[in-house]
Design a protein around this motif. Structure first.
Motif, PDB file in Angstrom:
ATOM      1  N   VAL A 118      47.925  32.627  33.513  1.00  0.00           N
ATOM      2  CA  VAL A 118      47.323  33.933  33.244  1.00  0.00           C
ATOM      3  C   VAL A 118      46.268  33.789  32.153  1.00  0.00           C
ATOM      4  O   VAL A 118      46.480  33.097  31.155  1.00  0.00           O
ATOM      5  CB  VAL A 118      48.381  34.960  32.779  1.00  0.00           C
ATOM      6  N   ALA A 119      45.140  34.462  32.357  1.00  0.00           N
ATOM      7  CA  ALA A 119      44.107  34.533  31.318  1.00  0.00           C
ATOM      8  C   ALA A 119      43.575  35.950  31.250  1.00  0.00           C
ATOM      9  O   ALA A 119      43.599  36.685  32.246  1.00  0.00           O
ATOM     10  CB  ALA A 119      42.975  33.553  31.598  1.00  0.00           C
ATOM     11  N   VAL A 120      43.090  36.331  30.073  1.00  0.00           N
ATOM     12  CA  VAL A 120      42.515  37.657  29.869  1.00  0.00           C
ATOM     13  C   VAL A 120      41.024  37.501  29.564  1.00  0.00           C
ATOM     14  O   VAL A 120      40.639  36.721  28.684  1.00  0.00           O
ATOM     15  CB  VAL A 120      43.208  38.405  28.708  1.00  0.00           C
ATOM     16  N   PHE A 121      40.218  38.249  30.300  1.00  0.00           N
ATOM     17  CA  PHE A 121      38.772  38.250  30.117  1.00  0.00           C
ATOM     18  C   PHE A 121      38.319  39.664  29.765  1.00  0.00           C
ATOM     19  O   PHE A 121      38.959  40.647  30.154  1.00  0.00           O
ATOM     20  CB  PHE A 121      38.060  37.827  31.409  1.00  0.00           C
ATOM     21  N   ASP A 237      44.450  36.750  41.633  1.00  0.00           N
ATOM     22  CA  ASP A 237      44.292  38.204  41.574  1.00  0.00           C
ATOM     23  C   ASP A 237      43.747  38.608  40.214  1.00  0.00           C
ATOM     24  O   ASP A 237      44.112  38.037  39.181  1.00  0.00           O
ATOM     25  CB  ASP A 237      45.633  38.891  41.818  1.00  0.00           C
ATOM     26  N   VAL A 238      42.861  39.602  40.226  1.00  0.00           N
ATOM     27  CA  VAL A 238      42.259  40.109  39.002  1.00  0.00           C
ATOM     28  C   VAL A 238      42.719  41.545  38.807  1.00  0.00           C
ATOM     29  O   VAL A 238      42.418  42.425  39.616  1.00  0.00           O
ATOM     30  CB  VAL A 238      40.725  40.035  39.066  1.00  0.00           C
ATOM     31  N   LEU A 239      43.470  41.760  37.727  1.00  0.00           N
ATOM     32  CA  LEU A 239      44.023  43.080  37.422  1.00  0.00           C
ATOM     33  C   LEU A 239      43.222  43.703  36.286  1.00  0.00           C
ATOM     34  O   LEU A 239      42.824  43.020  35.347  1.00  0.00           O
ATOM     35  CB  LEU A 239      45.491  42.958  37.024  1.00  0.00           C
ATOM     36  N   SER A 240      42.995  45.003  36.362  1.00  0.00           N
ATOM     37  CA  SER A 240      42.224  45.702  35.332  1.00  0.00           C
ATOM     38  C   SER A 240      43.151  46.500  34.427  1.00  0.00           C
ATOM     39  O   SER A 240      44.139  47.084  34.900  1.00  0.00           O
ATOM     40  CB  SER A 240      41.206  46.651  35.972  1.00  0.00           C
ATOM     41  N   VAL A 241      42.833  46.524  33.136  1.00  0.00           N
ATOM     42  CA  VAL A 241      43.586  47.312  32.161  1.00  0.00           C
ATOM     43  C   VAL A 241      42.841  48.621  31.941  1.00  0.00           C
ATOM     44  O   VAL A 241      41.701  48.625  31.466  1.00  0.00           O
ATOM     45  CB  VAL A 241      43.743  46.549  30.831  1.00  0.00           C
ATOM     46  N   ALA A 242      43.465  49.716  32.306  1.00  0.00           N
ATOM     47  CA  ALA A 242      42.820  51.019  32.204  1.00  0.00           C
ATOM     48  C   ALA A 242      42.407  51.313  30.770  1.00  0.00           C
ATOM     49  O   ALA A 242      43.174  51.079  29.833  1.00  0.00           O
ATOM     50  CB  ALA A 242      43.761  52.111  32.707  1.00  0.00           C
ATOM     51  N   ILE A 248      42.729  40.808  33.762  1.00  0.00           N
ATOM     52  CA  ILE A 248      43.812  39.832  33.686  1.00  0.00           C
ATOM     53  C   ILE A 248      43.789  39.010  34.968  1.00  0.00           C
ATOM     54  O   ILE A 248      44.000  39.544  36.053  1.00  0.00           O
ATOM     55  CB  ILE A 248      45.168  40.515  33.502  1.00  0.00           C
ATOM     56  N   MET A 249      43.503  37.721  34.841  1.00  0.00           N
ATOM     57  CA  MET A 249      43.430  36.837  36.002  1.00  0.00           C
ATOM     58  C   MET A 249      44.761  36.103  36.138  1.00  0.00           C
ATOM     59  O   MET A 249      45.217  35.444  35.204  1.00  0.00           O
ATOM     60  CB  MET A 249      42.276  35.841  35.843  1.00  0.00           C
ATOM     61  N   VAL A 250      45.369  36.225  37.314  1.00  0.00           N
ATOM     62  CA  VAL A 250      46.705  35.685  37.555  1.00  0.00           C
ATOM     63  C   VAL A 250      46.663  34.781  38.788  1.00  0.00           C
ATOM     64  O   VAL A 250      46.166  35.175  39.846  1.00  0.00           O
ATOM     65  CB  VAL A 250      47.718  36.828  37.801  1.00  0.00           C
ATOM     66  N   TYR A 251      47.199  33.565  38.640  1.00  0.00           N
ATOM     67  CA  TYR A 251      47.292  32.628  39.765  1.00  0.00           C
ATOM     68  C   TYR A 251      48.761  32.509  40.184  1.00  0.00           C
ATOM     69  O   TYR A 251      49.627  32.249  39.352  1.00  0.00           O
ATOM     70  CB  TYR A 251      46.770  31.247  39.362  1.00  0.00           C
ATOM     71  N   THR A 252      49.019  32.677  41.473  1.00  0.00           N
ATOM     72  CA  THR A 252      50.375  32.544  41.997  1.00  0.00           C
ATOM     73  C   THR A 252      50.349  31.722  43.282  1.00  0.00           C
ATOM     74  O   THR A 252      49.335  31.667  43.986  1.00  0.00           O
ATOM     75  CB  THR A 252      51.006  33.919  42.299  1.00  0.00           C
ATOM     76  N   ALA A 253      51.493  31.104  43.570  1.00  0.00           N
ATOM     77  CA  ALA A 253      51.641  30.305  44.788  1.00  0.00           C
ATOM     78  C   ALA A 253      52.612  30.990  45.739  1.00  0.00           C
ATOM     79  O   ALA A 253      53.546  31.674  45.307  1.00  0.00           O
ATOM     80  CB  ALA A 253      52.153  28.908  44.441  1.00  0.00           C
TER      81      ALA A 253
END
Length: 276
Positions: A118-121, A237-242, A248-253
């Motif tokens: 996970v990383a936050v941009f 997946d790229v999730l947005s913080v309202a 928030i970029m999340v990598y899953t398998a």
């Protein structure tokens, strides 16, 4: 040693953040329950000597970037962050600038995802925070390369496998997304500088910028060629913080696949790879 209100506040907040809260080992005998200066230095990306000088009042004019980094590392609330800016003699970031504050709630959410890269941009695609597994997966970036748009246009070294078509689609999406960000945050000097430098350094970026497209960077399926564990095909997946435009970029398998096995292996050896 003489100190200042800024120095006293930093020391107070440092003393009240336990290593476990920020994902560090408490290890060994500690004179206090809070963070050591060296630990805050590691989290904020600022030298321990400079933190010492700030706390002792021998440095009194930190840059906005340093104050923002300290606020994130200390997990301050937005009100606490604004107070830290005022103590440093700076105006807190205004509504026309790209938000870079990570709230304690977002920090706590990331703490629960230790087995997930996970990383936050921010909205300009500056990497503000990455957990150890993300860094082990994608590599550690510094300086200008912490900006994902800069990296994809000006740095040819990437572990993510790309075809000419996928690279072109990603670059077009990033430019469109950056244009949207520029419209939302017209008063951000760092954003203006980033765009101007990208236009100067990359003719392709400049052509895409001139096209006037506006859009958003979206989720994708990516293959990462890792030097130790091999290729991993992961959902990104790229999730947005309202309210903050943080991404928030999340990598899953997919479960029960070789990709999941390799990601699990990387979660075991990742720290060794980073510190070995």
């Amino acid at each position: 040693m003489a100190t200042t209100e800024l120095g006293a506040a930093l020391r107070h907040w440092r003393d009240h953040v336990s290593p476990q809260v920020v994902g560090l080992s408490a290890g060994g005998r500690r004179r206090a329950a809070g963070l050591r200066r060296e630990e805050l230095s590691q989290l904020a990306g600022i030298s321990a000597d400079y933190i010492t000088r700030l706390e002792q009042g021998r440095a009194t004019k930190p840059s906005p970037q340093i104050v923002a980094s300290l606020a994130r590392a200390l997990r301050l609330t937005q009100d606490e962050r604004d107070h830290l800016f005022h103590l440093a003699g700076l105006a807190p970031p205004g509504p026309g600038t790209v938000p870079q504050h990570i709230t304690p709630g977002v920090h706590r959410m990331l703490d629960r995802l230790t087995g997930t890269p996970v990383a936050v941009f921010d909205a300009a695609w500056n990497q503000l925070l990455a957990n150890p597994l993300y860094t082990a997966l994608m590599g550690e970036w510094h300086g200008d390369d912490l900006n994902a748009v800069w990296r994809n246009f000006l740095n040819p070294h990437s572990r993510v496998r790309k075809t000419p078509e996928s690279k072109g689609a990603l670059q077009a999406a990033q430019v469109a997304d950056l244009r949207r960000t520029a419209g939302r945050y017209p008063d951000d000097p760092n954003l203006h500088s980033l765009i101007a430098e990208l236009r100067r350094r990359s003719a392709h970026f400049d052509n895409l910028w001139e096209s006037g497209a506006v859009g958003e960077h979206e989720a994708a399926r990516k293959t990462v060629d890792h030097p130790q564990v091999g290729a991993l095909t992961l959902d990104c997946d790229v999730l947005s913080v309202a309210g903050s435009d943080l991404r928030i970029m999340v990598y899953t398998a997919q479960p029960d696949t070789e990709d999941a096995n390799r990601l699990a292996l990387l979660s075991v050896i990742g720290t060794q790879l980073l510190t070995g």
